[in-house]
Design an enzyme around this catalytic site. Structure first.
Site, PDB file in Angstrom:
ATOM      1  N   ALA A 168      -1.701   2.776   2.067  1.00 37.86           N
ATOM      2  CA  ALA A 168      -0.977   2.501   1.031  1.00 37.86           C
ATOM      3  C   ALA A 168      -0.761   0.961   0.448  1.00 37.86           C
ATOM      4  CB  ALA A 168       0.463   3.083   1.294  1.00 37.86           C
ATOM      5  N   ASP A 169      -0.977   0.230   1.673  1.00 37.33           N
ATOM      6  CA  ASP A 169      -0.740  -1.469   1.644  1.00 37.33           C
ATOM      7  C   ASP A 169      -2.078  -1.787   0.541  1.00 37.33           C
ATOM      8  OD1 ASP A 169       1.567  -2.187   2.821  1.00 37.33           O
ATOM      9  OD2 ASP A 169       0.628  -1.744   4.690  1.00 37.33           O
TER      10      ASP A 169
END
Length: 205
Positions: A168-169
């Protein structure tokens, strides 16, 4: 040729998504100034360490310059505002509302700096019922349905892998880089800056 040579970027970010976005800008020639609190970015102590320095922090922040500003002091806020006045791009990933309390949000500075491209990265966006919730990649992996989708391809599994890769980052940082690049192209054509709202949740969806 480095296409962002001469571009001035203020990097108010920590951990992975924001620093990765700003690192991509630095890779293309932008002059990136990373602004840290006196405690420093949490990634500075993240293993693996070489001679006391984090390899992960180095990978995410290579090519940047760095200064420390203590935002509990008015002088630090004033210094940040002066730096913004000379910048082309601001990237921040504080929890929504923090930059507003400091008077450094886009609504507070945009009128004075009409060409500024201001990118905010957060877990769930700058508005909405979940906007103020703290978010880390593993949490967003679960709430977005990514973990469930991954399990669906692992026959017989009932729990997701704990792989330590913060997808997600990285995805949010990449989308933020793309959004900034598009906003810079828009500014080149119109002279107008803009605010960009990139959420980890929407990036995963």
């Amino acid at each position: 040729m480095q296409v962002f040579s001469g571009l001035k970027v203020l990097d108010f970010t920590t951990t992975i998504a924001g620093p990765y976005c700003a690192r991509l800008l630095a890779d293309l020639g932008a002059d990136v100034i990373k602004i840290e609190s006196p405690e420093g970015d949490l990634m500075r102590s993240r293993p693996p360490l070489r001679n006391g320095a984090s390899s992960s922090f180095g990978q995410l922040n290579a090519g940047k310059r760095s200064i420390v500003l203590h935002f509990k002091r008015k002088e630090a806020v004033a210094a940040a505002r002066r730096l913004m006045g000379k910048a082309n791009v601001v990237v921040e990933n504080f929890r929504p509302g923090v930059m507003k309390r400091l008077g450094l949000d886009y609504a507070s500075v945009g009128a004075e700096m009409p060409g500024l491209v201001y990118c905010s990265i957060s877990g769930y966006g700058q508005t909405g019922p979940s906007s103020e919730k703290p978010a880390y990649a593993p949490v967003v992996h679960a709430t977005s349905g990514y973990d469930l989708a991954h399990i669906a391809h692992q026959g017989g599994r009932t729990r997701p892998d704990s792989c330590g890769i913060f997808i997600a980052d990285v995805v949010a940082g990449t989308y933020a880089f793309g959004a900034i690049s598009a906003a810079l192209a828009h500014r080149a054509a119109t002279g107008e800056g803009q605010q960009l709202d990139v959420s980890m949740m929407e990036s995963m969806l």
